[in-house]
Design a protein around this motif. Sequence first.
Motif, PDB file in Angstrom:
ATOM      1  N   SER A  82       0.824  -1.215   0.000  1.00 30.43           N
ATOM      2  CA  SER A  82       0.000   0.000   0.000  1.00 30.43           C
ATOM      3  C   SER A  82       0.853   1.258   0.000  1.00 30.43           C
ATOM      4  CB  SER A  82      -0.919   0.010   1.232  1.00 30.43           C
ATOM      5  OG  SER A  82      -1.820  -1.069   1.196  1.00 30.43           O
ATOM      6  N   LEU A  83       2.134   1.094   0.269  1.00 31.63           N
ATOM      7  CA  LEU A  83       3.026   2.246   0.360  1.00 31.63           C
ATOM      8  C   LEU A  83       3.030   3.050  -0.934  1.00 31.63           C
ATOM      9  CD1 LEU A  83       5.032   3.381   2.505  1.00 31.63           C
ATOM     10  CD2 LEU A  83       6.852   2.226   1.262  1.00 31.63           C
ATOM     11  N   LEU A  84       3.023   2.372  -2.074  1.00 29.88           N
ATOM     12  CA  LEU A  84       3.086   3.048  -3.366  1.00 29.88           C
ATOM     13  C   LEU A  84       1.707   3.375  -3.921  1.00 29.88           C
ATOM     14  CD1 LEU A  84       5.999   0.981  -4.913  1.00 29.88           C
ATOM     15  CD2 LEU A  84       6.065   3.396  -4.277  1.00 29.88           C
ATOM     16  N   LYS A  85       0.670   3.135  -3.118  1.00 33.30           N
ATOM     17  CA  LYS A  85      -0.688   3.512  -3.510  1.00 33.30           C
ATOM     18  C   LYS A  85      -1.268   4.595  -2.612  1.00 33.30           C
ATOM     19  CE  LYS A  85      -2.303  -0.720  -3.247  1.00 33.30           C
ATOM     20  NZ  LYS A  85      -3.226  -1.870  -3.331  1.00 33.30           N
ATOM     21  N   ALA A  86      -0.680   4.778  -1.431  1.00 33.85           N
ATOM     22  CA  ALA A  86      -1.213   5.735  -0.461  1.00 33.85           C
ATOM     23  C   ALA A  86      -0.983   7.171  -0.922  1.00 33.85           C
ATOM     24  CB  ALA A  86      -0.572   5.510   0.901  1.00 33.85           C
ATOM     25  N   SER A  87      -1.859   8.047  -0.483  1.00 35.45           N
ATOM     26  CA  SER A  87      -1.775   9.462  -0.851  1.00 35.45           C
ATOM     27  C   SER A  87      -0.609  10.135  -0.130  1.00 35.45           C
ATOM     28  CB  SER A  87      -3.084  10.174  -0.489  1.00 35.45           C
ATOM     29  OG  SER A  87      -2.956  11.569  -0.618  1.00 35.45           O
ATOM     30  N   LEU A  88       0.228  10.816  -0.891  1.00 32.12           N
ATOM     31  CA  LEU A  88       1.329  11.565  -0.292  1.00 32.12           C
ATOM     32  C   LEU A  88       0.807  12.712   0.554  1.00 32.12           C
ATOM     33  CD1 LEU A  88       3.891  11.793  -3.257  1.00 32.12           C
ATOM     34  CD2 LEU A  88       4.110  10.419  -1.181  1.00 32.12           C
ATOM     35  N   GLU A  89      -0.204  13.406   0.049  1.00 24.60           N
ATOM     36  CA  GLU A  89      -0.706  14.611   0.719  1.00 24.60           C
ATOM     37  C   GLU A  89      -1.521  14.290   1.961  1.00 24.60           C
ATOM     38  OE1 GLU A  89      -1.184  13.882  -2.458  1.00 24.60           O
ATOM     39  OE2 GLU A  89       0.314  15.217  -3.396  1.00 24.60           O
ATOM     40  N   ARG A  90      -2.321  13.232   1.936  1.00 24.19           N
ATOM     41  CA  ARG A  90      -3.234  12.950   3.048  1.00 24.19           C
ATOM     42  C   ARG A  90      -2.642  12.016   4.105  1.00 24.19           C
ATOM     43  NH1 ARG A  90      -7.017  10.045   2.081  1.00 24.19           N
ATOM     44  NH2 ARG A  90      -6.648   9.356  -0.067  1.00 24.19           N
ATOM     45  N   LEU A  91      -1.675  11.156   3.716  1.00 22.33           N
ATOM     46  CA  LEU A  91      -1.171  10.166   4.657  1.00 22.33           C
ATOM     47  C   LEU A  91       0.346  10.235   4.861  1.00 22.33           C
ATOM     48  CD1 LEU A  91      -3.282   7.055   3.536  1.00 22.33           C
ATOM     49  CD2 LEU A  91      -3.696   8.553   5.481  1.00 22.33           C
ATOM     50  N   ILE A  92       1.093  10.064   3.793  1.00 22.77           N
ATOM     51  CA  ILE A  92       2.546   9.897   3.919  1.00 22.77           C
ATOM     52  C   ILE A  92       3.207  11.129   4.535  1.00 22.77           C
ATOM     53  CG2 ILE A  92       4.682   9.359   2.711  1.00 22.77           C
ATOM     54  CD1 ILE A  92       2.631   7.110   2.665  1.00 22.77           C
ATOM     55  N   GLU A  93       3.026  12.274   3.917  1.00 18.18           N
ATOM     56  CA  GLU A  93       3.702  13.492   4.396  1.00 18.18           C
ATOM     57  C   GLU A  93       3.225  13.923   5.778  1.00 18.18           C
ATOM     58  OE1 GLU A  93       3.008  16.106   1.111  1.00 18.18           O
ATOM     59  OE2 GLU A  93       4.898  15.560   0.119  1.00 18.18           O
ATOM     60  N   PRO A  94       1.906  13.875   6.095  1.00 21.59           N
ATOM     61  CA  PRO A  94       1.482  14.226   7.463  1.00 21.59           C
ATOM     62  C   PRO A  94       2.058  13.291   8.529  1.00 21.59           C
ATOM     63  CG  PRO A  94      -0.379  14.359   5.966  1.00 21.59           C
ATOM     64  CD  PRO A  94       0.739  13.739   5.200  1.00 21.59           C
ATOM     65  N   ASN A  95       2.175  11.997   8.216  1.00 22.85           N
ATOM     66  CA  ASN A  95       2.721  11.064   9.205  1.00 22.85           C
ATOM     67  C   ASN A  95       4.207  11.303   9.443  1.00 22.85           C
ATOM     68  OD1 ASN A  95       0.372   9.665   9.854  1.00 22.85           O
ATOM     69  ND2 ASN A  95       0.591   8.241   8.146  1.00 22.85           N
ATOM     70  N   ILE A  96       4.946  11.609   8.383  1.00 24.27           N
ATOM     71  CA  ILE A  96       6.370  11.915   8.546  1.00 24.27           C
ATOM     72  C   ILE A  96       6.541  13.189   9.373  1.00 24.27           C
ATOM     73  CG2 ILE A  96       8.474  12.604   7.316  1.00 24.27           C
ATOM     74  CD1 ILE A  96       7.643  10.754   5.054  1.00 24.27           C
ATOM     75  N   ALA A  97       5.691  14.188   9.083  1.00 23.01           N
ATOM     76  CA  ALA A  97       5.754  15.436   9.848  1.00 23.01           C
ATOM     77  C   ALA A  97       5.428  15.196  11.316  1.00 23.01           C
ATOM     78  CB  ALA A  97       4.783  16.452   9.245  1.00 23.01           C
ATOM     79  N   LEU A  98       4.476  14.292  11.600  1.00 24.84           N
ATOM     80  CA  LEU A  98       4.107  13.976  12.976  1.00 24.84           C
ATOM     81  C   LEU A  98       5.264  13.304  13.716  1.00 24.84           C
ATOM     82  CD1 LEU A  98       1.847  13.931  15.112  1.00 24.84           C
ATOM     83  CD2 LEU A  98       1.121  11.717  14.165  1.00 24.84           C
ATOM     84  N   LEU A  99       5.930  12.375  13.065  1.00 29.55           N
ATOM     85  CA  LEU A  99       7.068  11.695  13.685  1.00 29.55           C
ATOM     86  C   LEU A  99       8.200  12.681  13.984  1.00 29.55           C
ATOM     87  CD1 LEU A  99       7.129   8.455  11.490  1.00 29.55           C
ATOM     88  CD2 LEU A  99       6.419   8.629  13.889  1.00 29.55           C
ATOM     89  N   ARG A 100       8.427  13.618  13.063  1.00 27.41           N
ATOM     90  CA  ARG A 100       9.460  14.635  13.289  1.00 27.41           C
ATOM     91  C   ARG A 100       9.062  15.569  14.424  1.00 27.41           C
ATOM     92  NH1 ARG A 100      10.467  15.860   6.837  1.00 27.41           N
ATOM     93  NH2 ARG A 100      11.968  14.154   6.482  1.00 27.41           N
ATOM     94  N   GLN A 101       7.782  15.883  14.503  1.00 29.04           N
ATOM     95  CA  GLN A 101       7.295  16.762  15.558  1.00 29.04           C
ATOM     96  C   GLN A 101       7.512  16.125  16.936  1.00 29.04           C
ATOM     97  OE1 GLN A 101       3.165  17.856  15.053  1.00 29.04           O
ATOM     98  NE2 GLN A 101       2.986  18.644  17.138  1.00 29.04           N
ATOM     99  N   TRP A 102       7.409  14.824  17.020  1.00 27.32           N
ATOM    100  CA  TRP A 102       7.621  14.115  18.279  1.00 27.32           C
ATOM    101  C   TRP A 102       9.102  13.903  18.571  1.00 27.32           C
ATOM    102  CZ3 TRP A 102       4.479  11.043  21.820  1.00 27.32           C
ATOM    103  CH2 TRP A 102       3.129  11.413  21.803  1.00 27.32           C
ATOM    104  N   GLY A 103       9.953  14.249  17.637  1.00 29.78           N
ATOM    105  CA  GLY A 103      11.388  14.081  17.855  1.00 29.78           C
ATOM    106  C   GLY A 103      11.876  12.658  17.719  1.00 29.78           C
ATOM    107  N   VAL A 104      11.138  11.836  16.970  1.00 31.83           N
ATOM    108  CA  VAL A 104      11.531  10.433  16.795  1.00 31.83           C
ATOM    109  C   VAL A 104      12.809  10.366  15.956  1.00 31.83           C
ATOM    110  CG1 VAL A 104      10.840   8.178  15.913  1.00 31.83           C
ATOM    111  CG2 VAL A 104       9.127   9.716  16.934  1.00 31.83           C
TER     112      VAL A 104
END
Length: 339
Positions: A207-229
């Motif tokens: 599903s990684l190459l089918k998921a929406s970059l704008e709605r899922l991938i980029e927001p989740n990466i931003a969330l992980l960075r926000q938590w300092g992971v």
Amino acid sequence: MGARLPSERSDGKIFGRVPSAAFSLTLTYRPRRRPSAVAMLCLQNCLLPQLHAASPLPSPISPHVYRLLSTSTSASAFPVPFSFEDYLIASCGLALAQEEISRTCSISASNSDAIIALLSDAGLSCADVTAVVSADPLLLRAKVDNIAPHLLALRNRVGLSAPQIARFLLVASRPLRKGDVVARLEFFISFYGSFEQVLVAASRNQSLLKASLERLIEPNIALLRQWGVPDIAQLCSNSPWVLTFNPERVKEFLLRAKEIGVPPTSRMFKHTVSVVSGMFKEKQASKLEFIKRTLGCSESEASIAVCKMPGILGISDEILLHKIEFLVNEAAMAEFFVF
């Protein structure tokens, strides 16, 4: 004994004899169906080596029959009945499920020819084409007009070589026939650092190459960075499904990992997130309770054990109990030091 040209009987069957070391070939003539390039390729690879090996003569079959087997894949070349299911089983060793058989019945020989030609034009070898079709038989059902520009972009835009395209299709042919994956592939090559790492992550979560970059991938990466992971790319390589979850659910995983007592900046946090993302909240609570009860420790002590070894949350109760009993009874280890 010399080879004899096949002759046609009145009952519609073609029969002929080749040298004794070879074998007899009986084919049913059905003029309404056309052979595909896949079927002709199968015939070429299977028949010619055996016919050559059967006789010391330069050509044990007539030039006309040899020409049909070795050169032509046109509609009128060799009216062999084509069964897509039989070809996959015989040539690729692929046994289809019943629901897949019903879907592949609608695959036409002409569309299969076009897809095979498209893959060949992209530089894929015969072995690569067979492997890709074996991995995803329904690729031969895809629309050529939809896939052609995506394949071209993989080579010209992303810069993949023919072997890399073949490896990519083994993992991501399904997303490719569903839509344009080029933009996502470019993004993930930048995120993971290499094409090889993208293949690793995509093989674990298609599903990684089918998921929406704008709605899922980029927001989740931003969330992980926000938590300092730390090591986000490594976390999302080991557990790529984290990127395709709803961001609210990913936030829940982060909170659950923090509640156990693992700081987000700890190197063990990504392992804890990886484990808790694969289980329900109730299962996590049940596992902590099991550790407390088995070791006779407090909740804080159980959390400390999980902080040191997050993977124990994913071990079944039976196996975990067996390990604890061995350490306590056989290795004479105090329960407090088990973890």
